[in-house]
Design an enzyme around this catalytic site. Structure first.
Site, PDB file in Angstrom:
ATOM      1  N   ARG A   1      -7.718   8.891   3.376  1.00  0.00           N
ATOM      2  CA  ARG A   1      -8.805   8.299   3.438  1.00  0.00           C
ATOM      3  C   ARG A   1      -9.714   7.815   4.563  1.00  0.00           C
ATOM      4  O   ARG A   1     -10.546   7.646   4.692  1.00  0.00           O
ATOM      5  CB  ARG A   1      -8.043   6.939   2.937  1.00  0.00           C
ATOM      6  CG  ARG A   1      -8.855   5.601   2.553  1.00  0.00           C
ATOM      7  CD  ARG A   1      -8.243   4.370   2.399  1.00  0.00           C
ATOM      8  NE  ARG A   1      -6.993   3.914   3.263  1.00  0.00           N
ATOM      9  CZ  ARG A   1      -7.201   3.359   4.498  1.00  0.00           C
ATOM     10  NH1 ARG A   1      -8.530   3.060   4.740  1.00  0.00           N
ATOM     11  NH2 ARG A   1      -6.520   3.254   5.113  1.00  0.00           N
ATOM     12  N   ARG A   2      -8.653   7.660   5.545  1.00  0.00           N
ATOM     13  CA  ARG A   2      -9.333   7.495   6.940  1.00  0.00           C
ATOM     14  C   ARG A   2     -10.170   8.648   7.462  1.00  0.00           C
ATOM     15  O   ARG A   2     -11.181   8.301   7.982  1.00  0.00           O
ATOM     16  CB  ARG A   2      -8.203   6.901   8.178  1.00  0.00           C
ATOM     17  CG  ARG A   2      -7.737   5.532   7.618  1.00  0.00           C
ATOM     18  CD  ARG A   2      -6.630   5.145   8.467  1.00  0.00           C
ATOM     19  NE  ARG A   2      -6.087   3.894   8.306  1.00  0.00           N
ATOM     20  CZ  ARG A   2      -4.788   3.357   8.259  1.00  0.00           C
ATOM     21  NH1 ARG A   2      -3.798   4.234   9.054  1.00  0.00           N
ATOM     22  NH2 ARG A   2      -4.337   2.150   7.875  1.00  0.00           N
TER      23      ARG A   2
ATOM     24  N   ARG B   1       2.463   5.604  17.287  1.00  0.00           N
ATOM     25  CA  ARG B   1       1.129   6.017  17.246  1.00  0.00           C
ATOM     26  C   ARG B   1       0.183   5.714  18.471  1.00  0.00           C
ATOM     27  O   ARG B   1      -0.254   6.092  19.074  1.00  0.00           O
ATOM     28  CB  ARG B   1       0.535   5.526  16.040  1.00  0.00           C
ATOM     29  CG  ARG B   1       0.809   6.375  14.684  1.00  0.00           C
ATOM     30  CD  ARG B   1      -0.003   6.107  13.548  1.00  0.00           C
ATOM     31  NE  ARG B   1       0.937   5.925  12.298  1.00  0.00           N
ATOM     32  CZ  ARG B   1       0.470   5.784  11.085  1.00  0.00           C
ATOM     33  NH1 ARG B   1      -0.723   5.624  11.043  1.00  0.00           N
ATOM     34  NH2 ARG B   1       1.665   5.732  10.184  1.00  0.00           N
TER      35      ARG B   1
ATOM     36  N   LYS C   1       0.973  -1.334  -0.255  1.00  0.00           N
ATOM     37  CA  LYS C   1      -0.156   0.242  -0.224  1.00  0.00           C
ATOM     38  C   LYS C   1       0.886   1.335   0.097  1.00  0.00           C
ATOM     39  O   LYS C   1       0.350   2.283  -0.202  1.00  0.00           O
ATOM     40  CB  LYS C   1      -1.105   0.207   1.040  1.00  0.00           C
ATOM     41  CG  LYS C   1      -0.415   0.393   2.474  1.00  0.00           C
ATOM     42  CD  LYS C   1      -1.738   0.683   3.422  1.00  0.00           C
ATOM     43  CE  LYS C   1      -1.013   1.061   4.820  1.00  0.00           C
ATOM     44  NZ  LYS C   1      -2.282   1.487   5.845  1.00  0.00           N
ATOM     45  N   ASP C   2       2.202   1.204   0.230  1.00  0.00           N
ATOM     46  CA  ASP C   2       2.888   2.347   0.400  1.00  0.00           C
ATOM     47  C   ASP C   2       3.623   2.554  -0.967  1.00  0.00           C
ATOM     48  O   ASP C   2       4.613   3.326  -1.173  1.00  0.00           O
ATOM     49  CB  ASP C   2       4.113   2.165   1.434  1.00  0.00           C
ATOM     50  CG  ASP C   2       3.314   2.260   2.884  1.00  0.00           C
ATOM     51  OD1 ASP C   2       2.362   2.916   2.840  1.00  0.00           O
ATOM     52  OD2 ASP C   2       3.791   1.598   3.827  1.00  0.00           O
TER      53      ASP C   2
ATOM     54  N   CYS D   1      -1.465   9.494  -1.899  1.00  0.00           N
ATOM     55  CA  CYS D   1      -1.627   9.899  -0.689  1.00  0.00           C
ATOM     56  C   CYS D   1      -2.227  11.275  -0.477  1.00  0.00           C
ATOM     57  O   CYS D   1      -2.721  11.714   0.418  1.00  0.00           O
ATOM     58  CB  CYS D   1      -0.542   9.595   0.317  1.00  0.00           C
ATOM     59  SG  CYS D   1       0.746  10.628  -0.052  1.00  0.00           S
TER      60      CYS D   1
ATOM     61  N   ARG E   1       1.171  10.806  12.615  1.00  0.00           N
ATOM     62  CA  ARG E   1       1.956  10.162  11.907  1.00  0.00           C
ATOM     63  C   ARG E   1       2.986   9.517  12.963  1.00  0.00           C
ATOM     64  O   ARG E   1       2.777   9.481  14.081  1.00  0.00           O
ATOM     65  CB  ARG E   1       2.855  11.020  11.118  1.00  0.00           C
ATOM     66  CG  ARG E   1       1.746  11.510   9.842  1.00  0.00           C
ATOM     67  CD  ARG E   1       2.794  12.058   8.627  1.00  0.00           C
ATOM     68  NE  ARG E   1       3.677  10.937   8.305  1.00  0.00           N
ATOM     69  CZ  ARG E   1       5.195  11.229   8.056  1.00  0.00           C
ATOM     70  NH1 ARG E   1       5.485  12.264   7.861  1.00  0.00           N
ATOM     71  NH2 ARG E   1       5.975  10.023   7.831  1.00  0.00           N
TER      72      ARG E   1
HETATM   73  N1  LIG Z   1       0.783   3.898   6.268  1.00  0.00           N
HETATM   74  C1  LIG Z   1       1.865   2.903   7.183  1.00  0.00           C
HETATM   75  C2  LIG Z   1       1.717   1.469   6.931  1.00  0.00           C
HETATM   76  N2  LIG Z   1       1.957   0.904   5.685  1.00  0.00           N
HETATM   77  C3  LIG Z   1       1.349  -0.516   6.050  1.00  0.00           C
HETATM   78  C4  LIG Z   1       1.044  -0.572   7.248  1.00  0.00           C
HETATM   79  C5  LIG Z   1       0.302  -1.699   7.735  1.00  0.00           C
HETATM   80  C6  LIG Z   1       0.827  -3.008   6.981  1.00  0.00           C
HETATM   81  C7  LIG Z   1       0.135  -3.464   5.591  1.00  0.00           C
HETATM   82  O1  LIG Z   1      -1.050  -2.682   5.173  1.00  0.00           O
HETATM   83  O2  LIG Z   1       0.317  -4.361   4.928  1.00  0.00           O
HETATM   84  C8  LIG Z   1       0.888   0.751   7.815  1.00  0.00           C
HETATM   85  C9  LIG Z   1       0.492   1.234   8.967  1.00  0.00           C
HETATM   86  C10 LIG Z   1      -0.807   1.582   9.180  1.00  0.00           C
HETATM   87  O3  LIG Z   1      -1.441   2.133   8.184  1.00  0.00           O
HETATM   88  O4  LIG Z   1      -1.485   1.242  10.156  1.00  0.00           O
END
Ligand SMILES: NCc1[nH]cc(CCC(=O)O)c1CC(=O)O
Length: 305
Positions: free
Chosen positions: A129-130, A153, A81-82, A240, A147
């Site tokens: 998104r959230r 967090r 997702k990153d 993002c 962040r």
């Molecule tokens: N944004 C950072 C990030 N990138 C991936 C995850 C969680 C692990 C995943 O999605 O595989 C997270 C932490 C979160 O959003 O709580």
């Protein structure tokens, strides 16, 4: 003896994920020597500004890619997702591992879920998104930036800076914090980030040896689901900077994709859903993106060509 060096970020979650991939590679290739090359990235170091403000999620990749180009690492492990929808440069994604829990988690020390929060409760998340989905459900909430890595967090929640926060279930579970999940935020009411819960291995695109080693870990069903989600996001020029959510599930060869685009400002959302055969993941993603635009998504997107 054959060796493989994995470039990784240094956050506890990144190290867990990279160690997980290292173990899987050793299992798949007995005798292979796998080591981690931990690196610091700008996305980890600059915590006082939003990711969008400092240049987007690609920041988590760049230093790891440079290490591969310098020959200091053979591959890099990321949360998919990153990873930007279009890789820049001579890189490939030969392995997407089986997806863990895709859902977001509601985390709080005092409240059981979003509906149970008192009026005006402070909810921490820097994700547009959230924020958009929180606003859509509860216009009264006080959304606050948050962040840092998962551990940071959770510590800020425990310090009392927030009444609740939203994190990915997958990250919490990997780090041994599953007991902190007060509620799973599930489809169709709440959608995760495209590809949430999936780990990916990135390599140089010309490195056939490394690509072949990594491809042993590729999980076809997960790849089909995240391809649909990422194709939808790509068609919407998602990043993002844009509140885009997507979740695809695969059931007996049928892929079903749900998508959402929203406004982090006022909580208006556009939703769409469609199904297609597993071989048509990309087309399904583009189709749902088109439906989202027909449902009014363009007004929430910064600039569509
Ligand atoms: N944004 C950072 C990030 N990138 C991936 C995850 C969680 C692990 C995943 O999605 O595989 C997270 C932490 C979160 O959003 O709580």
């Amino acid at each position: 003896m054959e060796t493989l060096r994995i470039a990784t970020r240094k956050s506890p979650l990144a190290l867990w994920q990279s160690e997980h991939v290292a173990e899987a590679l050793r299992d798949a290739h007995p005798g292979l020597m796998v080591s981690l090359v931990p690196l610091s990235t700008r996305g980890d170091e600059v915590l006082d500004r939003s990711l969008a403000a400092i240049g987007g999620k690609g920041l988590f990749l760049k230093e790891l890619e440079l290490a591969m180009l310098r020959g200091e690492a053979d591959c890099a492990v990321h949360s998919l997702k990153d990873v930007p929808m279009d890789l820049e440069g001579p890189f490939a994604l030969p392995a997407i591992l089986p997806r863990a829990d895709h859902a977001d988690a509601f985390v709080s020390n005092h409240h059981d879920g979003i509906d149970a929060l008192p009026a005006g409760a402070r909810v921490g998340t820097s994700s547009l998104r959230r924020q958009a989905q929180l606003r859509a459900l509860r216009a009264d909430l006080a959304l606050r930036d948050l962040r840092g890595n998962v551990n940071t967090r959770l510590a800020r929640l425990d310090d009392g800076d927030y009444d609740a926060i939203v994190l990915a279930c997958a990250g919490l579970e990997r780090l041994g914090f599953a007991s902190r999940i007060r509620a799973r935020l599930d489809a169709p009411r709440w959608l995760p980030a495209p590809a949430q819960g999936a780990i990916v291995i990135e390599t140089r695109d010309r490195d056939a040896r490394v690509q072949a080693l990594c491809a042993a870990l590729d999980h076809a069903d997960t790849r089909a689901c995240v391809e649909a989600e990422r194709a939808m996001n790509r068609a919407l020029h998602g990043s993002c900077h844009v509140p885009v959510a997507a979740f695809a599930r695969l059931d007996a060869g049928l892929l079903t994709l749900q998508g959402l685009v929203g406004s982090a400002v006022d909580g208006r959302v556009a939703r769409a859903q469609a199904s297609a055969s597993v071989g048509d993941a990309e087309a399904l993603g583009r189709h749902v993106a088109h439906s989202l635009l027909e449902a009014g998504a363009a007004q929430f997107l910064p600039s569509l060509p």
